[in-house]
Design a protein around this motif. Sequence first.
Motif, PDB file in Angstrom:
ATOM      1  N   GLY A  50      18.642  -6.454 -77.877  1.00  0.00           N
ATOM      2  CA  GLY A  50      19.094  -5.326 -77.081  1.00  0.00           C
ATOM      3  C   GLY A  50      18.284  -5.177 -75.799  1.00  0.00           C
ATOM      4  O   GLY A  50      18.843  -4.949 -74.721  1.00  0.00           O
ATOM      5  N   LEU A  51      16.964  -5.316 -75.899  1.00  0.00           N
ATOM      6  CA  LEU A  51      16.107  -5.225 -74.714  1.00  0.00           C
ATOM      7  C   LEU A  51      16.411  -6.332 -73.714  1.00  0.00           C
ATOM      8  O   LEU A  51      16.468  -6.097 -72.506  1.00  0.00           O
ATOM      9  CB  LEU A  51      14.632  -5.276 -75.116  1.00  0.00           C
ATOM     10  CG  LEU A  51      14.089  -4.033 -75.788  1.00  0.00           C
ATOM     11  CD1 LEU A  51      12.700  -4.306 -76.363  1.00  0.00           C
ATOM     12  CD2 LEU A  51      14.058  -2.861 -74.818  1.00  0.00           C
ATOM     13  N   ARG A  52      16.612  -7.534 -74.204  1.00  0.00           N
ATOM     14  CA  ARG A  52      16.928  -8.661 -73.323  1.00  0.00           C
ATOM     15  C   ARG A  52      18.282  -8.462 -72.638  1.00  0.00           C
ATOM     16  O   ARG A  52      18.440  -8.770 -71.463  1.00  0.00           O
ATOM     17  CB  ARG A  52      16.892  -9.982 -74.088  1.00  0.00           C
ATOM     18  CG  ARG A  52      15.491 -10.382 -74.469  1.00  0.00           C
ATOM     19  CD  ARG A  52      15.422 -11.684 -75.255  1.00  0.00           C
ATOM     20  NE  ARG A  52      14.040 -12.029 -75.458  1.00  0.00           N
ATOM     21  CZ  ARG A  52      13.242 -12.548 -74.530  1.00  0.00           C
ATOM     22  NH1 ARG A  52      13.693 -12.810 -73.339  1.00  0.00           N
ATOM     23  NH2 ARG A  52      11.975 -12.816 -74.797  1.00  0.00           N
ATOM     24  N   TYR A  53      19.239  -7.934 -73.375  1.00  0.00           N
ATOM     25  CA  TYR A  53      20.547  -7.644 -72.799  1.00  0.00           C
ATOM     26  C   TYR A  53      20.408  -6.610 -71.680  1.00  0.00           C
ATOM     27  O   TYR A  53      20.947  -6.777 -70.589  1.00  0.00           O
ATOM     28  CB  TYR A  53      21.493  -7.130 -73.895  1.00  0.00           C
ATOM     29  CG  TYR A  53      22.870  -6.790 -73.392  1.00  0.00           C
ATOM     30  CD1 TYR A  53      23.851  -7.766 -73.266  1.00  0.00           C
ATOM     31  CD2 TYR A  53      23.194  -5.485 -73.027  1.00  0.00           C
ATOM     32  CE1 TYR A  53      25.115  -7.459 -72.798  1.00  0.00           C
ATOM     33  CE2 TYR A  53      24.462  -5.175 -72.556  1.00  0.00           C
ATOM     34  CZ  TYR A  53      25.411  -6.165 -72.436  1.00  0.00           C
ATOM     35  OH  TYR A  53      26.665  -5.864 -71.971  1.00  0.00           O
ATOM     36  N   LEU A  54      19.683  -5.549 -71.942  1.00  0.00           N
ATOM     37  CA  LEU A  54      19.471  -4.503 -70.946  1.00  0.00           C
ATOM     38  C   LEU A  54      18.752  -5.054 -69.714  1.00  0.00           C
ATOM     39  O   LEU A  54      19.141  -4.769 -68.578  1.00  0.00           O
ATOM     40  CB  LEU A  54      18.673  -3.362 -71.577  1.00  0.00           C
ATOM     41  CG  LEU A  54      18.438  -2.109 -70.759  1.00  0.00           C
ATOM     42  CD1 LEU A  54      19.746  -1.503 -70.265  1.00  0.00           C
ATOM     43  CD2 LEU A  54      17.655  -1.088 -71.595  1.00  0.00           C
TER      44      LEU A  54
END
Length: 135
Positions: A50-54
């Motif tokens: 999720g952090l990488r996507y954001l």
Amino acid sequence: MLYGVGTDLCDIRRVRGVVERHGEHFALKILGEAELAVWTARSQRNEERGLRYLATRFSAKESFSKAIGLGMHGPMTWRACEIVNRPGGQPHIVLHGPLREWFDARQLVAHLSLSDEGDYASSFCIVERCDGGAA
């Protein structure tokens, strides 16, 4: 004909810190509706994904805003620009509202590349002016 080029490098650790301090507020500010659904699903399965996507979406919007020469000034807004994946995984820019009208009026087409490795997410955007149809 080349209209503009933009690039951005985002430190995923900084995004992690913002999310730890402010929760989902950062994602709600940066992500459009379709992106928010993907971020939520990825974050529930694996917080790091999720952090990488954001971070990649933040970086992509930064590089796009540079390529069109507006920065983060109207009609360019975070949520008016969404980065979605085509069925094969290729990132694609979807624009909304006044930003879409501005972009279409200039007969522009954008090409985007995203990457994340280690602590960083990066993006590169090329915007072309098309005389006739989209490329």
